[in-house]
Design an enzyme around this catalytic site. Structure first.
Site, PDB file in Angstrom:
ATOM      1  CD  GLU A 259      -3.962  10.584  12.913  1.00 51.83           C
ATOM      2  OE1 GLU A 259      -4.495  10.013  13.890  1.00 51.83           O
ATOM      3  OE2 GLU A 259      -2.750  10.508  12.658  1.00 51.83           O
TER       4      GLU A 259
ATOM      5  CG  ASP B  73       0.094  -1.634  12.210  1.00 48.50           C
ATOM      6  OD1 ASP B  73      -0.366  -2.595  11.566  1.00 48.50           O
ATOM      7  OD2 ASP B  73      -0.611  -0.720  12.693  1.00 48.50           O
TER       8      ASP B  73
END
Length: 252
Positions: free
Chosen positions: A78, A167
């Site tokens: 990330e 999500d």
């Protein structure tokens, strides 16, 4: 290996644009990597990346990240890139110039790179970096970054809750543990690893939800298998209870 991979990611960025500083943070420097942990790299640059530069950086990171890495499976990366003038002096919400994570791989390969824009959760990442970021390029974090005021850190965590709930289906483990980490951060102002936060918060929940959170923490460590397909209702209930704990801590 984590340092080598993270340094390679920072060098990809530095080969395209001048990098003021880059740091490894997150679970790699906060008690050890878990089986599914990302390598979190945050970098500061002096100007926004141009479209061609964004494409070049993303292409380089794709070759280094995750199961589809060029030289065989690697840790998922990330990468977060911020322009220094967007975060110094500090103001909320902060702007993220570029972010890549494996959840974006398909979109990037399809020609839909992530856009520059406001990113409340960046306040959490910057707090984590200032607390224990490991330099990969340049000086230590407190020589570059302003501190995030507690009020803005609190606002950032509250602002991320709707997105987390959206999500939940398909990402139950991560969402439940992230909500638990928001609870522990609001209590201690320390950003704990997700499994640590899950185990700390589990006793605050009714037994069925507590057991589910313990399962999520064990699975995050690789100590248990977690199939959420038959647990969607339980996960939703646990998430709502965690949101209630968050609201209790931000009501004043």
């Amino acid at each position: 290996m984590p340092i080598r991979q993270a340094t390679a990611v920072a060098r990809v960025l530095a080969s395209v644009v001048d990098v003021t500083a880059a740091w490894l943070h997150g679970s790699a420097v906060a008690g050890g990597l878990r089986p599914d942990s990302d390598l979190d790299v945050l970098a500061v640059v002096e100007r926004p990346l141009r479209p061609a530069e964004r494409t070049e950086v993303l292409s380089g990171v794709l070759r280094l990240s995750g199961r589809a890495a060029e030289h065989g499976p690697a840790r998922p990366v990330e990468l977060t890139v911020v322009v220094r003038s967007d975060v110094v002096p500090w103001r909320y919400p902060p702007t993220c110039d570029l972010q890549y994570g494996e959840w974006l791989r398909a979109a990037v390969l399809a020609g839909r790179p992530p856009a520059r824009g406001a990113e409340p959760d960046l306040a959490v990442a910057l707090t984590d970096v200032r607390g224990r970021g490991l330099p990969l390029i340049g000086p230590p974090p407190d020589a570059v970054l302003d501190p995030v005021p507690p009020s803005d850190l609190r606002a950032a965590m509250v602002d991320t809750v709707p997105g987390l709930l959206a999500d939940l289906v398909g990402d139950e483990r991560n969402v439940l543990l992230t909500l638990a980490r928001i609870v522990t951060t609001l209590d201690t102002w320390v950003i704990e690893p997700k499994d640590v936060a899950g185990r700390a918060v589990a006793p605050l929940l009714p037994r069925p939800s507590a057991q589910l959170l313990q399962l999520a923490a064990s699975a995050y460590l690789g100590d248990a298998a977690d199939d959420w397909s038959a647990r969607r209702g339980e996960a939703r209930e646990a998430a709502e209870l965690l949101v209630h704990l968050i609201r209790d801590r931000t009501a004043t």
